[in-house]
Design an enzyme around this catalytic site. Sequence first.
Site, short mmCIF file in Angstrom:
data_model
loop_
_atom_site.label_atom_id
_atom_site.label_comp_id
_atom_site.label_asym_id
_atom_site.label_seq_id
_atom_site.Cartn_x
_atom_site.Cartn_y
_atom_site.Cartn_z
N TYR A 72 40.87 -24.75 6.15
CA TYR A 72 42.02 -24.31 5.34
C TYR A 72 43.16 -23.86 6.24
O TYR A 72 44.32 -24.17 5.99
CB TYR A 72 41.63 -23.15 4.41
CG TYR A 72 40.60 -23.50 3.35
CD1 TYR A 72 40.62 -24.72 2.70
CD2 TYR A 72 39.62 -22.59 2.97
CE1 TYR A 72 39.69 -25.04 1.72
CE2 TYR A 72 38.68 -22.88 1.99
CZ TYR A 72 38.71 -24.11 1.38
OH TYR A 72 37.79 -24.41 0.41
N LYS A 76 47.07 -25.22 6.60
CA LYS A 76 48.24 -24.35 6.41
C LYS A 76 49.17 -24.44 7.63
O LYS A 76 50.39 -24.52 7.48
CB LYS A 76 47.79 -22.91 6.19
CG LYS A 76 47.11 -22.68 4.84
CD LYS A 76 46.44 -21.31 4.73
CE LYS A 76 45.66 -21.19 3.42
NZ LYS A 76 44.94 -19.93 3.25
N VAL A 119 45.66 -12.63 5.49
CA VAL A 119 44.35 -12.46 6.11
C VAL A 119 43.43 -13.45 5.40
O VAL A 119 43.22 -13.35 4.18
CB VAL A 119 43.82 -11.02 5.92
CG1 VAL A 119 42.45 -10.87 6.56
CG2 VAL A 119 44.82 -10.00 6.48
N GLN A 120 42.96 -14.44 6.14
CA GLN A 120 42.15 -15.49 5.51
C GLN A 120 40.84 -14.90 4.97
O GLN A 120 40.16 -14.14 5.68
CB GLN A 120 41.85 -16.60 6.53
CG GLN A 120 41.16 -17.81 5.95
CD GLN A 120 42.03 -18.62 4.98
OE1 GLN A 120 43.25 -18.63 5.09
NE2 GLN A 120 41.40 -19.27 4.02
N LEU A 121 40.50 -15.23 3.75
CA LEU A 121 39.29 -14.72 3.11
C LEU A 121 38.31 -15.86 2.84
O LEU A 121 38.74 -17.00 2.67
CB LEU A 121 39.66 -14.05 1.78
CG LEU A 121 40.64 -12.88 1.88
CD1 LEU A 121 41.02 -12.38 0.50
CD2 LEU A 121 40.07 -11.76 2.74
N ASP A 145 50.37 -13.85 0.17
CA ASP A 145 49.20 -14.15 -0.66
C ASP A 145 49.27 -13.42 -2.00
O ASP A 145 48.49 -13.71 -2.91
CB ASP A 145 47.92 -13.67 0.05
CG ASP A 145 47.10 -14.81 0.62
OD1 ASP A 145 47.25 -15.96 0.16
OD2 ASP A 145 46.29 -14.53 1.53
N ARG A 193 37.72 -14.23 -12.89
CA ARG A 193 38.63 -13.06 -12.86
C ARG A 193 38.80 -12.53 -11.45
O ARG A 193 38.95 -11.33 -11.23
CB ARG A 193 38.11 -11.98 -13.80
CG ARG A 193 36.69 -11.60 -13.50
CD ARG A 193 36.17 -10.51 -14.42
NE ARG A 193 34.72 -10.45 -14.36
CZ ARG A 193 33.99 -9.56 -15.00
NH1 ARG A 193 34.55 -8.65 -15.75
NH2 ARG A 193 32.68 -9.57 -14.90
N SER A 217 31.53 -14.13 -15.86
CA SER A 217 30.08 -14.37 -15.82
C SER A 217 29.33 -13.72 -16.98
O SER A 217 28.22 -14.12 -17.29
CB SER A 217 29.51 -13.87 -14.49
OG SER A 217 29.92 -12.54 -14.28
N PRO A 292 39.18 -33.81 -5.04
CA PRO A 292 40.33 -33.16 -4.39
C PRO A 292 41.65 -33.77 -4.88
O PRO A 292 41.64 -34.73 -5.65
CB PRO A 292 40.08 -33.47 -2.91
CG PRO A 292 39.34 -34.78 -2.92
CD PRO A 292 38.50 -34.77 -4.16
N VAL A 295 44.74 -28.95 -7.38
CA VAL A 295 45.24 -27.59 -7.10
C VAL A 295 45.32 -27.30 -5.59
O VAL A 295 46.25 -26.62 -5.13
CB VAL A 295 44.34 -26.55 -7.82
CG1 VAL A 295 44.70 -25.14 -7.42
CG2 VAL A 295 44.44 -26.73 -9.34
N GLY A 296 44.37 -27.83 -4.81
CA GLY A 296 44.30 -27.51 -3.37
C GLY A 296 45.62 -27.69 -2.64
O GLY A 296 46.12 -26.74 -2.01
N1 GUN Z 1 40.55 -18.27 1.09
C1 GUN Z 1 40.56 -19.27 0.19
N2 GUN Z 1 41.76 -19.37 -0.39
C2 GUN Z 1 42.54 -18.41 0.16
C3 GUN Z 1 43.89 -18.02 -0.04
O1 GUN Z 1 44.66 -18.57 -0.86
N3 GUN Z 1 44.32 -16.98 0.73
C4 GUN Z 1 43.50 -16.34 1.60
N4 GUN Z 1 44.00 -15.31 2.31
N5 GUN Z 1 42.24 -16.68 1.81
C5 GUN Z 1 41.77 -17.72 1.08
#
Ligand code: GUN
Length: 319
Positions: A72, A76, A119-121, A145, A193, A217, A292, A295-296
């Site tokens: 990802y 970016k 901050v990538q999550l 974000d 959510r 859920s 794919p 949305v991606g």
């Molecule tokens: N991990 C997966 N999608 C995202 C995103 O849109 N932003 C961040 N920071 N982490 C992600």
Amino acid sequence: MFSSFAHLLRLGASGCQGSSRSIATIVSGIKTSKLVRTRLKEEVETMSREFTGFRPGLTVVQVGNRDDSNLYISTKLQAAAQIGIVAKHVRLSPTATQDEVLQCVMSVNDDTSVHGLIVQLPLDHVTHIDTQLVTNAVSPLKDVDGLTCINAGKLSRGDLSDCFIPCTPNGCMELIRQTGVSVAGKHAVVIGRSKIVGAPMHDLLLWSDATVTSCHSKTTDLPEQVSRADILVVGAGRAEMVRGEWLKDGAVVIDCGINYIPDGTKASGQRVVGDVHFASANQRAGFITPVPGGVGPMTVAMLMENTVWSAQRFLQHLK
Ligand code: GUN
């Protein structure tokens, strides 16, 4: 761009024949994201002309080394470079402590050449780190974000022009706009959510004047809730969970899922699918996003848009 009128004609034709079914119009995130990126590139060129040599800056902080995050982030960084954004990738060790991660975020907050910071999550860490504390440490003025409490709070109250909107839901709204279907007065259903997709998606649809149902859920009658949706947005994180038979005829279906399932016919032994069972949903929906290619790419384009907007706001304050 997409002809909802043509779609209605096709629906009408299949209705006359009784037995034949229509196929949904595919809503391409690849096409739409390219248009957004081309526009942003021009906006960055204008900024660089007006403020000689100026370029927006984006920093991605990563903790650890997850394969999916690496992919990802590289997408970016490539998108940023193509638009003219100066993008930096700061990778911290999985052994980094919470204090070290916070220090890193603070130092990027203080760097005036950076207008967007994410901050990538999820964080890939071995010591305890409170993700919420880290995402909230990002300056709300650089929070591209849209995950800080300040920006999420503004969105939940409908102050949309004064906050960063999370990229995935913002991209979903853009795709819904592309269908030509108006949101106001429609019944929208959101599955999931999470702070990054489902919750802000609910808020965006609500402030676009839809009547919104949020499912999660613990929802006991999911197929029934889904059957009422004129617009359905799914961010559940479960492969092909939503079946076509659940859908209202002609619904707009936006699939935020990215799931890998085994597939012996592929060299990699797997393939990517969404949270919606595409083949069956395609028979019922009016519009549907592919996975794919749905949305991606829009998530990435919206991150670029937020970064350019942040840089424009920074320049306004210099004038
Ligand atoms: N991990 C997966 N999608 C995202 C995103 O849109 N932003 C961040 N920071 N982490 C992600």
